[in-house]
Design a protein around this motif. Sequence first.
Motif, PDB file in Angstrom:
ATOM      1  N   GLY A 246       0.753  -1.298   0.253  1.00 39.34           N
ATOM      2  CA  GLY A 246       0.031   0.087   0.066  1.00 39.34           C
ATOM      3  C   GLY A 246       0.765   1.222  -0.082  1.00 39.34           C
ATOM      4  N   ILE A 247       1.794   1.210   0.695  1.00 36.51           N
ATOM      5  CA  ILE A 247       2.674   2.385   0.856  1.00 36.51           C
ATOM      6  C   ILE A 247       3.507   2.779  -0.382  1.00 36.51           C
ATOM      7  CG2 ILE A 247       4.896   3.403   2.093  1.00 36.51           C
ATOM      8  CD1 ILE A 247       3.988   1.818   4.474  1.00 36.51           C
ATOM      9  N   ALA A 248       4.033   1.604  -1.185  1.00 37.65           N
ATOM     10  CA  ALA A 248       4.862   1.699  -2.377  1.00 37.65           C
ATOM     11  C   ALA A 248       3.887   2.230  -3.458  1.00 37.65           C
ATOM     12  CB  ALA A 248       5.291   0.322  -2.638  1.00 37.65           C
ATOM     13  N   MET A 249       2.520   1.559  -3.530  1.00 39.06           N
ATOM     14  CA  MET A 249       1.527   2.205  -4.779  1.00 39.06           C
ATOM     15  C   MET A 249       1.089   3.321  -4.266  1.00 39.06           C
ATOM     16  SD  MET A 249      -1.572  -0.012  -5.749  1.00 39.06           S
ATOM     17  CE  MET A 249      -2.884   0.388  -4.629  1.00 39.06           C
ATOM     18  N   SER A 250       0.925   3.961  -3.054  1.00 40.34           N
ATOM     19  CA  SER A 250       0.733   5.341  -2.760  1.00 40.34           C
ATOM     20  C   SER A 250       1.773   6.285  -3.332  1.00 40.34           C
ATOM     21  CB  SER A 250       0.678   5.438  -1.171  1.00 40.34           C
ATOM     22  OG  SER A 250       0.132   6.649  -1.106  1.00 40.34           O
ATOM     23  N   ILE A 251       3.140   5.882  -3.276  1.00 40.93           N
ATOM     24  CA  ILE A 251       4.031   6.784  -3.789  1.00 40.93           C
ATOM     25  C   ILE A 251       3.952   6.890  -5.234  1.00 40.93           C
ATOM     26  CG2 ILE A 251       6.595   7.105  -3.967  1.00 40.93           C
ATOM     27  CD1 ILE A 251       6.944   5.695  -1.290  1.00 40.93           C
ATOM     28  N   LEU A 252       3.898   5.714  -5.793  1.00 35.76           N
ATOM     29  CA  LEU A 252       3.694   5.721  -7.224  1.00 35.76           C
ATOM     30  C   LEU A 252       2.546   6.480  -7.557  1.00 35.76           C
ATOM     31  CD1 LEU A 252       4.404   4.483 -10.035  1.00 35.76           C
ATOM     32  CD2 LEU A 252       2.719   2.641  -9.474  1.00 35.76           C
ATOM     33  N   PHE A 253       1.514   6.272  -7.010  1.00 36.60           N
ATOM     34  CA  PHE A 253       0.374   7.148  -7.536  1.00 36.60           C
ATOM     35  C   PHE A 253       0.069   8.604  -7.419  1.00 36.60           C
ATOM     36  CE2 PHE A 253      -3.605   3.887  -8.344  1.00 36.60           C
ATOM     37  CZ  PHE A 253      -2.604   3.018  -8.873  1.00 36.60           C
ATOM     38  N   VAL A 254       0.920   9.088  -6.100  1.00 33.17           N
ATOM     39  CA  VAL A 254       0.988  10.472  -5.895  1.00 33.17           C
ATOM     40  C   VAL A 254       1.792  11.220  -7.010  1.00 33.17           C
ATOM     41  CG1 VAL A 254       2.018  12.228  -4.281  1.00 33.17           C
ATOM     42  CG2 VAL A 254       0.466  10.331  -3.588  1.00 33.17           C
ATOM     43  N   ALA A 255       2.989  10.448  -7.380  1.00 30.82           N
ATOM     44  CA  ALA A 255       3.792  10.761  -8.471  1.00 30.82           C
ATOM     45  C   ALA A 255       3.658  10.712  -9.779  1.00 30.82           C
ATOM     46  CB  ALA A 255       5.390   9.916  -8.138  1.00 30.82           C
ATOM     47  N   GLN A 256       2.839   9.616 -10.120  1.00 31.18           N
ATOM     48  CA  GLN A 256       2.827   9.097 -11.613  1.00 31.18           C
ATOM     49  C   GLN A 256       2.088  10.363 -12.499  1.00 31.18           C
ATOM     50  OE1 GLN A 256       0.590   5.442 -11.846  1.00 31.18           O
ATOM     51  NE2 GLN A 256      -1.286   6.477 -11.066  1.00 31.18           N
ATOM     52  N   ILE A 257       1.043  10.993 -12.131  1.00 32.04           N
ATOM     53  CA  ILE A 257       0.544  11.762 -12.989  1.00 32.04           C
ATOM     54  C   ILE A 257       1.177  13.167 -13.098  1.00 32.04           C
ATOM     55  CG2 ILE A 257      -1.770  13.441 -13.428  1.00 32.04           C
ATOM     56  CD1 ILE A 257      -2.041  10.396 -13.832  1.00 32.04           C
ATOM     57  N   PRO A 258       1.706  13.912 -12.013  1.00 31.98           N
ATOM     58  CA  PRO A 258       2.860  14.966 -12.168  1.00 31.98           C
ATOM     59  C   PRO A 258       3.889  14.614 -12.961  1.00 31.98           C
ATOM     60  CG  PRO A 258       2.182  14.767  -9.831  1.00 31.98           C
ATOM     61  CD  PRO A 258       1.359  13.384 -10.499  1.00 31.98           C
ATOM     62  N   TRP A 259       4.293  13.261 -12.862  1.00 28.85           N
ATOM     63  CA  TRP A 259       5.444  12.896 -13.712  1.00 28.85           C
ATOM     64  C   TRP A 259       5.148  12.961 -15.063  1.00 28.85           C
ATOM     65  CZ3 TRP A 259       6.163   8.633 -17.066  1.00 28.85           C
ATOM     66  CH2 TRP A 259       7.338   8.561 -17.645  1.00 28.85           C
ATOM     67  N   CYS A 260       4.160  12.512 -15.636  1.00 29.32           N
ATOM     68  CA  CYS A 260       3.764  12.176 -17.025  1.00 29.32           C
ATOM     69  C   CYS A 260       3.317  13.739 -17.575  1.00 29.32           C
ATOM     70  CB  CYS A 260       2.468  11.162 -17.187  1.00 29.32           C
ATOM     71  SG  CYS A 260       0.813  11.494 -16.896  1.00 29.32           S
ATOM     72  N   LEU A 261       2.745  14.496 -16.808  1.00 32.98           N
ATOM     73  CA  LEU A 261       2.148  15.816 -17.130  1.00 32.98           C
ATOM     74  C   LEU A 261       3.679  16.714 -17.198  1.00 32.98           C
ATOM     75  CD1 LEU A 261      -0.649  16.765 -14.838  1.00 32.98           C
ATOM     76  CD2 LEU A 261      -0.606  16.370 -16.920  1.00 32.98           C
ATOM     77  N   GLY A 262       4.839  16.316 -16.773  1.00 35.46           N
ATOM     78  CA  GLY A 262       6.023  16.978 -16.966  1.00 35.46           C
ATOM     79  C   GLY A 262       6.714  16.373 -18.209  1.00 35.46           C
ATOM     80  N   ARG A 263       6.595  15.263 -18.789  1.00 35.46           N
ATOM     81  CA  ARG A 263       7.185  14.817 -19.899  1.00 35.46           C
ATOM     82  C   ARG A 263       6.763  15.495 -21.190  1.00 35.46           C
ATOM     83  NH1 ARG A 263      11.033  13.044 -17.623  1.00 35.46           N
ATOM     84  NH2 ARG A 263       9.828  14.743 -16.014  1.00 35.46           N
TER      85      ARG A 263
END
Length: 369
Positions: free
Chosen positions: A317-334
């Motif tokens: 749950g913790i690992a997935m939470s980090i991924l989900f918090v980061a993934q949309i901001p990450w792809c928006l910056g690509r």
Amino acid sequence: MNSTYHRVLWRQVWGLAALLAAILFSWIAYGFYQPVILTKLGFGEIAQSLGIVQGFLGAAIEPLAGAMSDRLMRRVGSRLPAIAVGITLAGLLFVAIGLLLHGNIPLELRWIVPVLMTFWVISMIIFRGPAIALLRQFAPTAALPAANSILTLVFGLVGAVSPIFSRVIELLGSGNTFLLGAVMLTVGAILLWSADPELNLSIFTDIENSTRLSTPKFNRCFYIFGIGLGTGTLVNILLKICPQRVHESWLGFASEYITAGILFVCAIAAIPLERRVKQWGLNRSMVISSTSIVAVILMGLSFNFPAISILTILFGGIAMSILFVAQIPWCLGRLSDRQAGLSTGLYLGGMATATAFLEIIIQFKLGSR
């Protein structure tokens, strides 16, 4: 830091979160009843393969829908028309399917139901990516993880209550559930519109060209899609395969509740972990979370006793939470800020492809038994 967070349009973020909750509840209802309805109507074989087809439809349509919303953004200054069209179609199709299921469908017209279900999936895809891309308008770059942590919180909580929701809709019946889905989508859209999701022009002034990669555009698009494919594979294994293994060590404890536990931890960890994501940076957060999910998967699949099962739920749950918090901001910056819909669509399309491939593997294993 505080001034950055003050520039977030929090009311609009929560409006988007309400729409996301309606979308997730609709997918839960659809996923629960799709195989039941198709099997009852005599389309058992289609029920097994329709999910695969719809996954590949997502892979193709998500980027196209995102690119179309970008074009609308440039022409009329808003993504809302694309979102409104998708929500309207999805709601009407939900109503149509619900009314059909309430009546006696003639044998020669039963094929209409799987066709309408496929069009419902397409209509959901049309507005899902553009809706999430609205996040780019609601928060400056530095505060995107904070805004996205709200969406992660809502996603995790809705997913965590899905076993309970499934019991409720089972009592309602398929026809009433589809009608309820139409109502929920309408309410979610009203809550988003009432938040007045207009373009915050001041946010775009802090987006620098340095956020774009120097590689050619095709390579950037392929990269976003590939990362979505990779993370989608990991998330699907964590939520669909690992719970089955954990279930084996806790006899009588259904795997769906193991999945709900992982999602609940993901939800409650999202807001506290947002600052850690900001401290690490988006690239490092994506690497750390993906690596951690791989470790959790290996741990969960390799050992079969309760202590490891508890650690799988917590760390997963913790690992997935980090991924989900980061993934949309990450792809928006690509990609550039004017291609937020495309970048989001590419990432979601990669995740849809991962879901389709995993479904193929599951069906192959079931068929070989």
